[in-house]
Design a protein around this motif. Structure first.
Motif, PDB file in Angstrom:
ATOM      1  N   LYS A 306       0.963  -4.340  -4.488  1.00 11.81           N
ATOM      2  CA  LYS A 306       1.306  -2.625  -4.829  1.00 11.81           C
ATOM      3  C   LYS A 306       0.839  -1.742  -2.771  1.00 11.81           C
ATOM      4  CE  LYS A 306       1.233   1.970  -6.414  1.00 11.81           C
ATOM      5  NZ  LYS A 306       0.181   2.325  -5.761  1.00 11.81           N
ATOM      6  N   VAL A 307       1.857  -1.891  -2.835  1.00 15.56           N
ATOM      7  CA  VAL A 307       1.399  -1.514  -0.954  1.00 15.56           C
ATOM      8  C   VAL A 307       0.514  -0.348  -0.608  1.00 15.56           C
ATOM      9  CG1 VAL A 307       2.929  -1.737   1.267  1.00 15.56           C
ATOM     10  CG2 VAL A 307       3.290  -3.215  -0.418  1.00 15.56           C
ATOM     11  N   VAL A 308      -0.190  -0.582   0.500  1.00 18.51           N
ATOM     12  CA  VAL A 308      -0.668   0.517   0.485  1.00 18.51           C
ATOM     13  C   VAL A 308      -0.047   1.080   1.717  1.00 18.51           C
ATOM     14  CG1 VAL A 308      -2.768   1.380   1.905  1.00 18.51           C
ATOM     15  CG2 VAL A 308      -3.066  -0.419   0.289  1.00 18.51           C
ATOM     16  N   GLU A 309       0.467   2.277   1.257  1.00 18.91           N
ATOM     17  CA  GLU A 309       1.727   2.616   2.234  1.00 18.91           C
ATOM     18  C   GLU A 309       1.396   3.643   3.830  1.00 18.91           C
ATOM     19  OE1 GLU A 309       4.953   4.908   0.084  1.00 18.91           O
ATOM     20  OE2 GLU A 309       5.743   2.012  -0.007  1.00 18.91           O
ATOM     21  N   VAL A 320       2.190   1.742   9.983  1.00 19.13           N
ATOM     22  CA  VAL A 320       2.426   0.802   9.155  1.00 19.13           C
ATOM     23  C   VAL A 320       2.043   0.930   7.406  1.00 19.13           C
ATOM     24  CG1 VAL A 320       3.115  -0.449  10.897  1.00 19.13           C
ATOM     25  CG2 VAL A 320       1.215  -1.144   9.724  1.00 19.13           C
ATOM     26  N   SER A 321       2.686  -0.087   6.691  1.00 24.97           N
ATOM     27  CA  SER A 321       2.181  -0.277   5.439  1.00 24.97           C
ATOM     28  C   SER A 321       1.636  -1.722   5.517  1.00 24.97           C
ATOM     29  CB  SER A 321       3.616  -0.174   3.726  1.00 24.97           C
ATOM     30  OG  SER A 321       4.630  -0.568   4.556  1.00 24.97           O
ATOM     31  N   ILE A 322       0.533  -1.783   5.068  1.00 23.68           N
ATOM     32  CA  ILE A 322      -0.410  -2.717   4.473  1.00 23.68           C
ATOM     33  C   ILE A 322      -0.443  -3.954   3.309  1.00 23.68           C
ATOM     34  CG2 ILE A 322      -2.504  -3.793   4.515  1.00 23.68           C
ATOM     35  CD1 ILE A 322      -2.357  -3.522   7.288  1.00 23.68           C
ATOM     36  N   ILE A 323      -0.068  -4.692   2.975  1.00 26.95           N
ATOM     37  CA  ILE A 323       0.507  -5.912   1.541  1.00 26.95           C
ATOM     38  C   ILE A 323      -0.725  -6.206   0.811  1.00 26.95           C
ATOM     39  CG2 ILE A 323       1.715  -7.725   0.667  1.00 26.95           C
ATOM     40  CD1 ILE A 323       3.504  -7.161   2.825  1.00 26.95           C
ATOM     41  N   PRO A 324      -1.553  -5.925   0.580  1.00 23.75           N
ATOM     42  CA  PRO A 324      -3.054  -6.636  -0.844  1.00 23.75           C
ATOM     43  C   PRO A 324      -2.624  -7.701  -0.794  1.00 23.75           C
ATOM     44  CG  PRO A 324      -1.991  -4.119  -1.175  1.00 23.75           C
ATOM     45  CD  PRO A 324      -1.496  -4.327  -0.491  1.00 23.75           C
ATOM     46  N   PRO A 325      -2.890  -8.737  -0.263  1.00 20.72           N
ATOM     47  CA  PRO A 325      -2.631 -10.721  -0.613  1.00 20.72           C
ATOM     48  C   PRO A 325      -2.690 -10.566  -1.897  1.00 20.72           C
ATOM     49  CG  PRO A 325      -4.702 -10.525   0.654  1.00 20.72           C
ATOM     50  CD  PRO A 325      -3.800  -8.992   0.499  1.00 20.72           C
ATOM     51  N   VAL A 341     -14.721 -15.919   1.776  1.00 23.53           N
ATOM     52  CA  VAL A 341     -14.203 -15.289   0.304  1.00 23.53           C
ATOM     53  C   VAL A 341     -14.701 -13.414  -0.252  1.00 23.53           C
ATOM     54  CG1 VAL A 341     -12.663 -14.587  -1.543  1.00 23.53           C
ATOM     55  CG2 VAL A 341     -12.444 -16.745  -0.403  1.00 23.53           C
ATOM     56  N   TYR A 342     -16.634 -14.314  -0.626  1.00 23.26           N
ATOM     57  CA  TYR A 342     -17.628 -13.758  -0.710  1.00 23.26           C
ATOM     58  C   TYR A 342     -17.575 -12.248   0.418  1.00 23.26           C
ATOM     59  CZ  TYR A 342     -22.518 -11.570  -1.078  1.00 23.26           C
ATOM     60  OH  TYR A 342     -23.313 -10.792  -1.201  1.00 23.26           O
ATOM     61  N   LYS A 343     -18.127 -12.938   1.504  1.00 25.26           N
ATOM     62  CA  LYS A 343     -18.457 -11.778   2.581  1.00 25.26           C
ATOM     63  C   LYS A 343     -17.156 -11.139   3.034  1.00 25.26           C
ATOM     64  CE  LYS A 343     -21.262 -15.401   5.644  1.00 25.26           C
ATOM     65  NZ  LYS A 343     -20.940 -16.225   6.696  1.00 25.26           N
ATOM     66  N   THR A 344     -15.934 -11.312   2.981  1.00 28.22           N
ATOM     67  CA  THR A 344     -14.712 -10.270   2.792  1.00 28.22           C
ATOM     68  C   THR A 344     -14.545  -9.605   2.572  1.00 28.22           C
ATOM     69  OG1 THR A 344     -13.595 -11.862   4.182  1.00 28.22           O
ATOM     70  CG2 THR A 344     -11.952 -10.676   3.336  1.00 28.22           C
ATOM     71  N   ILE A 345     -15.074  -9.796   0.484  1.00 23.65           N
ATOM     72  CA  ILE A 345     -15.128  -8.957  -0.543  1.00 23.65           C
ATOM     73  C   ILE A 345     -16.191  -7.805  -0.283  1.00 23.65           C
ATOM     74  CG2 ILE A 345     -15.014  -8.207  -2.873  1.00 23.65           C
ATOM     75  CD1 ILE A 345     -13.897 -11.430  -3.307  1.00 23.65           C
ATOM     76  N   ALA A 346     -17.310  -8.325  -0.209  1.00 23.64           N
ATOM     77  CA  ALA A 346     -18.154  -7.850  -0.174  1.00 23.64           C
ATOM     78  C   ALA A 346     -17.822  -6.419   0.953  1.00 23.64           C
ATOM     79  CB  ALA A 346     -19.306  -8.849   0.271  1.00 23.64           C
ATOM     80  N   ALA A 347     -17.369  -6.996   2.528  1.00 30.60           N
ATOM     81  CA  ALA A 347     -17.559  -6.399   3.515  1.00 30.60           C
ATOM     82  C   ALA A 347     -16.692  -5.316   3.953  1.00 30.60           C
ATOM     83  CB  ALA A 347     -17.361  -6.689   4.699  1.00 30.60           C
ATOM     84  N   GLY A 348     -15.349  -5.318   2.610  1.00 30.98           N
ATOM     85  CA  GLY A 348     -14.765  -4.394   2.353  1.00 30.98           C
ATOM     86  C   GLY A 348     -13.112  -5.056   3.684  1.00 30.98           C
ATOM     87  N   VAL A 349     -11.782  -4.296   4.012  1.00 31.70           N
ATOM     88  CA  VAL A 349     -11.553  -4.392   4.659  1.00 31.70           C
ATOM     89  C   VAL A 349     -11.056  -3.008   4.934  1.00 31.70           C
ATOM     90  CG1 VAL A 349      -8.704  -5.088   5.680  1.00 31.70           C
ATOM     91  CG2 VAL A 349      -9.689  -6.454   3.253  1.00 31.70           C
ATOM     92  N   GLY A 350     -11.113  -2.834   6.786  1.00 28.85           N
ATOM     93  CA  GLY A 350     -10.774  -1.804   7.322  1.00 28.85           C
ATOM     94  C   GLY A 350      -9.889  -1.251   6.912  1.00 28.85           C
ATOM     95  N   GLY A 351      -9.713   0.217   6.952  1.00 27.63           N
ATOM     96  CA  GLY A 351      -8.388   0.924   7.944  1.00 27.63           C
ATOM     97  C   GLY A 351      -7.338   0.549   7.097  1.00 27.63           C
ATOM     98  N   ALA A 352      -7.769  -0.450   5.750  1.00 28.88           N
ATOM     99  CA  ALA A 352      -6.492  -1.066   5.215  1.00 28.88           C
ATOM    100  C   ALA A 352      -6.582  -0.617   3.739  1.00 28.88           C
ATOM    101  CB  ALA A 352      -6.492  -2.558   5.340  1.00 28.88           C
TER     102      ALA A 352
END
Ligand SMILES: [Cu+2]
Lengths: 398, 299
Positions: A306-309, A320-325, A341-352
């Motif tokens: 579900k695209v983050v608009e 611009v819309s961002i597509i959750p992979p 993967v752990y680090k990315t999930i733990a830290a989150g994705v800024g601004g998206a």
């Protein structure tokens, strides 16, 4: 005799010249403006500008936020000075009375009013960084760092607008500014599946580029009176907070991979990652995993992202819309290993819109989810039957 | 200092004991060294080093390229040997021997000129015309023999090169470019096996070159114009990945500008296209006009 030879050559060449070659010439001369964003009549494409390559002023960048002793984990200051001290012994001393570090060289200075440390970056260093930036990065990230360089146009996701001071994959808590090392590592490793390449240039050059990039996040932060805005971000903002890369040392599931994947599947569907990312199970199974009523139904297209608009990433003022992979489809940008993967999930994705999960979800569970996500990406590498079948089955169950 | 001993002694060599002044050169030593050098250079060949051969062609007409290559190698190789042999004759026959002076000749007699001319005509007909004929036939029958514009079978791809990445746009299930279900990917192209693939290559910034060595195709991608190129994968290429390279120096990270070509069997591909288009529709943003680059496909 020579003339005869030449004539013979010309005759043969003429006789064998295919009609196709002539067509080919005609086709080439039909010039088409191929790209929306790049054609000469695109109102947005800007004329090339003179780029001054030399910076004349030393600049101050936020080096560390205050060490107030409350929140050890979140404080970058002690970590920074510990590292610097290991590198340059005797350079830093602790001032007992005022409770801050004193740099014998004067590069790091304490700001009493704002309770933070500033780093003075010399014009010479910024100039070096700028020169490499212009040569290597500006084609995408733009000469002003606006993310709208010639080659960056029409790219989705767009190259980062460095004036925003917002980062996605630095593996630092997405609400904080990334430390230098995080940015350096990111530039060295690149982002898989995007044109952001792994740059194998000398680390010192990358460090200079990074300092330059940090210096770009100023102008947007000042309001009309030239005061720093309340919600400003960036390294020129004394209220900014600098975070450290998430550590991933103690994997609680080490050696129990199958178990971790099974647990991860449950947590993934329990924490409703499928609100943005796809769900990877049939409705019945998702209800079972999420402890829901058997009659519970999910959003339309649950097997698709579900695209983050309205993301924070703007191109010419358009968010611009961002597509959750979809983990079975897109390549993981910074997720080769489970720890990544752990680090990315733990830290989150800024601004998206992808939240910081560390703190709100127990560590062990994030690890399990990472195993699961990593497992899903394995089907990405399997190009044909298995992946297709996996998603077919899931879809058939909705 | 030159690696080869010299009879003319320079100031440095004069004092050195090894190459003392007036010391005669051993022609045999020189010949020995040259032979050793040649042996080292040819060693990989002798060991059957596969790095000097390209991978076998994965496209239906790629073998023509290899055959032409072998033909040129054979023709030039044979003529090289003939020339060597013809040089050897006067070198041995006319050399100075005890009791005989060396014979010098500028080859300016009418007889010599006529001989030279005949040889050049023969070489031209045998080598150049032959190679020209074969290459033009290949171009006509394969590389320039594009599928017809209304071909249902052909699979069409728009390739947009940039510093330093390949953007691919394929029309999705509706078969039309510039619609919501266009599949747009970066550095990854997925195509069906055993169908003609027609590509349109263009560039955002500088000149790049779309090169798929395993398919034996290469075509420049230029800013401001669209170039065509096509290939057809063999059925047995299904399930394999191939490299797409940039073959035109395009800036600092040119060496990192490569993409992946995945060939799927027609059934797998149909499934793939279905999924890819569904995903494209789900993530389509109608207002983001800048991302909707596409052009009228050039057949
Ligand atoms: Cu290139």
């Amino acid at each position: 005799m020579i003339k005869a030879t030449l004539a013979l050559f010309a005759a043969t060449a003429f006789a064998t010249l295919p009609s196709g070659a002539a067509n080919e010439e005609e086709d080439k001369s039909a010039l088409l403006p191929p790209v929306h964003g790049v054609s000469p009549d695109n109102p947005h494409s800007r004329p090339p500008r003179d780029v001054p390559l030399v910076i004349f002023e030393d600049t101050q960048l936020l080096a560390a936020d205050a060490d107030d002793g409350h929140d050890e984990e979140d404080d970058y200051a002690p970590i920074l000075f510990e590292r610097l001290q290991a590198q340059f012994p005797d350079r830093f001393t602790w001032n007992e009375d005022e409770e801050h570090w004193v740099d014998a060289r004067g590069e790091y200075t304490w700001d009493d009013e704002n309770e933070c440390y500033w780093q003075t970056v010399t014009a010479e260093r910024l100039t070096r960084g700028r020169q490499d930036y212009v040569q290597l990065c500006a084609s995408c990230h733009g000469f002003d760092g606006d993310g709208y360089g010639r080659s960056g146009q029409a790219l989705r996701p767009p190259p980062r607008d460095f004036r925003q001071g917002l980062f996605k994959f630095t593996k630092v808590d997405s609400e904080k500014l990334p430390e230098d090392d995080a940015l350096v590592q990111l530039v060295q490793e690149g982002l898989n599946g995007t044109p952001m390449l792994p740059w194998d240039i000398h680390e010192n050059r990358i460090r200079d580029i990074v300092v330059y990039i940090k210096s770009l996040s100023l102008p947007e932060l000042l309001d009309e009176d030239g005061e720093i805005e309340e919600d400003a971000t960036g390294w020129r903002d004394p209220y900014g907070q600098i975070g450290v890369m998430v550590a991933a040392d103690d994997d609680p599931w080490a050696g129990r991979e199958t178990e971790a994947i099974a647990a991860g599947e449950a947590y993934y569907h329990n924490y409703q990652c499928y609100n943005c990312h796809p769900g990877y199970a049939t409705t019945a199974r998702m209800n079972e995993l999420g402890g829901k009523d058997p009659s519970y139904t999910y959003r339309d297209g649950i097997t698709l992202p579900k695209v983050v608009e309205d993301s924070s990433y703007e191109v010419l003022g358009y968010a611009v819309s961002i597509i959750p992979p979809d983990f079975t489809w897109h390549s993981m940008r910074r997720g080769e290993t489970v720890a990544d993967v752990y680090k990315t999930i733990a830290a989150g994705v800024g601004g998206a819109g992808m939240p910081t999960w560390k703190g709100s979800v127990p560590d062990e569970e994030i690890w399990a989810i990472s195993y699961y996500v990593r497992h899903l990406t394995d089907t990405y590498k399997d190009k044909s039957a298995t992946r297709m079948q996996f998603m077919r089955d899931v879809k058939a169950g909705h | 200092m030159s690696p080869f001993p010299s009879t003319r002694s320079s100031p440095e060599t004069r004092s050195s004991t090894r190459h003392g002044a007036g010391r005669p050169v051993s022609r045999w030593r020189l010949a020995g060294k040259l032979t050793a050098l040649l042996a080292v250079a040819l060693l990989p060949l002798a060991c059957g080093d596969t790095r000097i051969h390209p991978n076998p062609s994965a496209s239906t007409f790629g073998h023509r390229h290899d055959e032409l290559f072998m033909l040129i190698t054979a023709l030039t190789g044979v003529s090289f040997l003939i020339v060597l042999a013809m040089m050897a004759v006067p070198i041995i026959r006319d050399r100075a021997r005890p009791g005989k002076k060396a014979h010098y000749d500028h080859g300016s007699s009418l007889h010599d000129k006529r001989f030279t001319a005949i040889v050049s005509v023969v070489v031209f007909i045998v080598l150049d015309a032959w190679v020209l004929f074969v290459s033009v036939t290949d171009l006509r029958e394969a590389w320039w023999n594009y599928p017809p514009a209304d071909s249902e079978e052909a699979y069409r791809v728009e390739v947009l090169a940039q510093q330093w990445a390949w953007n691919f746009r394929t029309p999705g299930i509706d078969g039309e470019f510039g619609t919501a279900d266009d599949v747009v990917t970066i550095n990854q192209l997925t195509v069906p096996a055993d169908r003609p693939i027609v590509l349109n290559a263009a560039s955002k910034d500088v000149i790049h070159s779309f090169f798929v060595p395993d398919m034996r195709i290469k075509r420049d991608a230029n800013p401001g114009s669209v170039n065509r190129v096509w290939f057809q994968t063999k059925p047995e290429a299904a399930g394999n990945d191939y490299q797409i390279l940039c073959a035109e120096l395009c800036g600092f990270a040119h060496y990192q500008m490569y993409a992946n070509l995945t060939v799927l069997s027609q059934d797998d591909f149909a499934d793939w296209e279905q999924d890819a288009s569904a995903l494209a529709v789900a993530s389509f943003d109608a207002d983001d006009t800048e991302a909707h680059w596409a052009w009228d496909f050039k057949e």
